[in-house]
Scaffold this motif. Sequence first.
Motif, PDB file in Angstrom:
ATOM      1  N   SER A   1      26.506  28.365 -23.625  1.00 54.76           N
ATOM      2  CA  SER A   1      25.995  28.214 -22.259  1.00 54.76           C
ATOM      3  C   SER A   1      25.526  26.793 -21.962  1.00 54.76           C
ATOM      4  O   SER A   1      25.279  26.450 -20.799  1.00 54.76           O
ATOM      5  N   ASP A   2      25.398  25.944 -22.994  1.00 58.52           N
ATOM      6  CA  ASP A   2      25.001  24.542 -22.797  1.00 58.52           C
ATOM      7  C   ASP A   2      26.190  23.653 -22.448  1.00 58.52           C
ATOM      8  O   ASP A   2      26.003  22.486 -22.072  1.00 58.52           O
ATOM      9  N   ALA A   3      27.403  24.159 -22.577  1.00 60.36           N
ATOM     10  CA  ALA A   3      28.591  23.307 -22.464  1.00 60.36           C
ATOM     11  C   ALA A   3      28.654  22.569 -21.127  1.00 60.36           C
ATOM     12  O   ALA A   3      28.934  21.365 -21.086  1.00 60.36           O
ATOM     13  N   ALA A   4      28.398  23.263 -20.039  1.00 62.96           N
ATOM     14  CA  ALA A   4      28.477  22.616 -18.725  1.00 62.96           C
ATOM     15  C   ALA A   4      27.449  21.502 -18.597  1.00 62.96           C
ATOM     16  O   ALA A   4      27.746  20.429 -18.050  1.00 62.96           O
ATOM     17  N   SER A   5      26.237  21.728 -19.098  1.00 62.53           N
ATOM     18  CA  SER A   5      25.193  20.698 -19.033  1.00 62.53           C
ATOM     19  C   SER A   5      25.533  19.504 -19.911  1.00 62.53           C
ATOM     20  O   SER A   5      25.259  18.354 -19.556  1.00 62.53           O
ATOM     21  N   ILE A   6      26.129  19.773 -21.083  1.00 63.02           N
ATOM     22  CA  ILE A   6      26.532  18.670 -21.958  1.00 63.02           C
ATOM     23  C   ILE A   6      27.551  17.784 -21.254  1.00 63.02           C
ATOM     24  O   ILE A   6      27.427  16.554 -21.244  1.00 63.02           O
ATOM     25  N   ALA A   7      28.561  18.405 -20.666  1.00 66.53           N
ATOM     26  CA  ALA A   7      29.597  17.627 -19.985  1.00 66.53           C
ATOM     27  C   ALA A   7      29.014  16.831 -18.824  1.00 66.53           C
ATOM     28  O   ALA A   7      29.371  15.664 -18.607  1.00 66.53           O
ATOM     29  N   ARG A   8      28.107  17.439 -18.083  1.00 64.48           N
ATOM     30  CA  ARG A   8      27.553  16.776 -16.895  1.00 64.48           C
ATOM     31  C   ARG A   8      26.595  15.651 -17.269  1.00 64.48           C
ATOM     32  O   ARG A   8      26.694  14.538 -16.732  1.00 64.48           O
ATOM     33  N   LEU A   9      25.667  15.914 -18.181  1.00 64.86           N
ATOM     34  CA  LEU A   9      24.637  14.929 -18.509  1.00 64.86           C
ATOM     35  C   LEU A   9      25.156  13.825 -19.431  1.00 64.86           C
ATOM     36  O   LEU A   9      24.897  12.642 -19.210  1.00 64.86           O
ATOM     37  N   ALA A  10      25.882  14.214 -20.485  1.00 64.64           N
ATOM     38  CA  ALA A  10      26.384  13.217 -21.430  1.00 64.64           C
ATOM     39  C   ALA A  10      27.477  12.371 -20.808  1.00 64.64           C
ATOM     40  O   ALA A  10      27.693  11.226 -21.211  1.00 64.64           O
ATOM     41  N   GLY A  11      28.188  12.930 -19.820  1.00 65.80           N
ATOM     42  CA  GLY A  11      29.297  12.207 -19.220  1.00 65.80           C
ATOM     43  C   GLY A  11      28.917  11.160 -18.199  1.00 65.80           C
ATOM     44  O   GLY A  11      29.784  10.403 -17.744  1.00 65.80           O
ATOM     45  N   GLU A  12      27.646  11.081 -17.840  1.00 66.86           N
ATOM     46  CA  GLU A  12      27.235  10.032 -16.900  1.00 66.86           C
ATOM     47  C   GLU A  12      27.457   8.662 -17.537  1.00 66.86           C
ATOM     48  O   GLU A  12      27.186   8.457 -18.722  1.00 66.86           O
ATOM     49  N   ARG A  13      27.927   7.720 -16.754  1.00 70.56           N
ATOM     50  CA  ARG A  13      28.280   6.409 -17.293  1.00 70.56           C
ATOM     51  C   ARG A  13      27.124   5.769 -18.051  1.00 70.56           C
ATOM     52  O   ARG A  13      27.306   5.212 -19.139  1.00 70.56           O
TER      53      ARG A  13
ATOM     54  N   VAL B   1      24.784   7.025 -19.675  1.00 72.78           N
ATOM     55  CA  VAL B   1      24.546   7.674 -20.963  1.00 72.78           C
ATOM     56  C   VAL B   1      25.716   7.434 -21.909  1.00 72.78           C
ATOM     57  O   VAL B   1      25.551   6.954 -23.033  1.00 72.78           O
ATOM     58  N   ALA B   2      26.910   7.761 -21.452  1.00 70.45           N
ATOM     59  CA  ALA B   2      28.096   7.716 -22.315  1.00 70.45           C
ATOM     60  C   ALA B   2      28.366   6.323 -22.862  1.00 70.45           C
ATOM     61  O   ALA B   2      28.687   6.161 -24.053  1.00 70.45           O
ATOM     62  N   GLU B   3      28.232   5.304 -22.040  1.00 72.49           N
ATOM     63  CA  GLU B   3      28.603   3.948 -22.467  1.00 72.49           C
ATOM     64  C   GLU B   3      27.636   3.354 -23.481  1.00 72.49           C
ATOM     65  O   GLU B   3      27.931   2.329 -24.083  1.00 72.49           O
ATOM     66  N   MET B   4      26.480   3.979 -23.685  1.00 73.88           N
ATOM     67  CA  MET B   4      25.546   3.524 -24.709  1.00 73.88           C
ATOM     68  C   MET B   4      25.806   4.200 -26.053  1.00 73.88           C
ATOM     69  O   MET B   4      25.089   3.966 -27.024  1.00 73.88           O
ATOM     70  N   THR B   5      26.831   5.070 -26.114  1.00 69.79           N
ATOM     71  CA  THR B   5      27.153   5.773 -27.350  1.00 69.79           C
ATOM     72  C   THR B   5      28.504   5.315 -27.881  1.00 69.79           C
ATOM     73  O   THR B   5      29.260   4.622 -27.193  1.00 69.79           O
ATOM     74  N   ALA B   6      28.808   5.736 -29.106  1.00 67.79           N
ATOM     75  CA  ALA B   6      30.084   5.364 -29.726  1.00 67.79           C
ATOM     76  C   ALA B   6      31.165   6.402 -29.475  1.00 67.79           C
ATOM     77  O   ALA B   6      32.349   6.081 -29.549  1.00 67.79           O
TER      78      ALA B   6
END
Length: 243
Positions: A26-38, A40-45
């Motif tokens: 049930s966390d999958a949608a939140s992971i995609a939405r929150l982690a996918g923000e530029r 956030v994502a661009e600070m990770t590998a």
Amino acid sequence: MFPELTRDDVFRLETRRLWLRWPRHSDAASIARLAGEREVAEMTARIPHPYPPDLAAPYVLETRRAAMEGASLRLAMAPKAQPTRLLGMIGIEPGAAGEAEIGYWLGRPFWGQGLATEAARAMIDAFFAFTDGEALAASVRVGNPASRRVLEKSGFVFEGPGFRNSTLRGSFPVDTFRLTRRDWASLKAWSRDGWAPARPQAPELVLVAGEADDGEDADAPRHRASGSAAATATGRPLFLAAE
């Protein structure tokens, strides 16, 4: 890397404001939405931007598989008042050099509240309490002062500049950090809010954070581990009650 008690399906860590729990489908949608923000994502590998929605569910399954095998421990951050709500992820797993490495991301709406530091301190305490690891490594992208502050407030020592190789982003500059078991123990011993050792007959292990984050209450956040097994960590009795 991690013992059996961390592989239990109900294992979690408790801080003053957070549950650090296993991620769920049930966390999958939140992971995609929150982690996918530029931001956030661009600070990770490894997190892509944009984040394809169909990658989140396999990520949850892989996270659970790795935890069940004791290879790594990645937990979802959730507020205690809303335990099904996902704020971000934090984990410890083998790094490129073979040394355990901590990593985390927090959804942009929840920045600036000290939540990442609170979660990091709990994970660090769990790592040194439940494993025999002698050190934790970490790296942050150059130009990411927020993540750097999380590490510094958690006791990590800056080791120097370096480069991180990623199949997603190629090679990019990072600042590297390290926290040894000896330094962690010293910080706990000297801190006003340090970890209070349990008495031999005590049925519970309580992990207590260091100084409160900026803007937070000065009351010590208490870190507890819970699960459905009994074990011994660092010579102290530990009772883990099921949720």
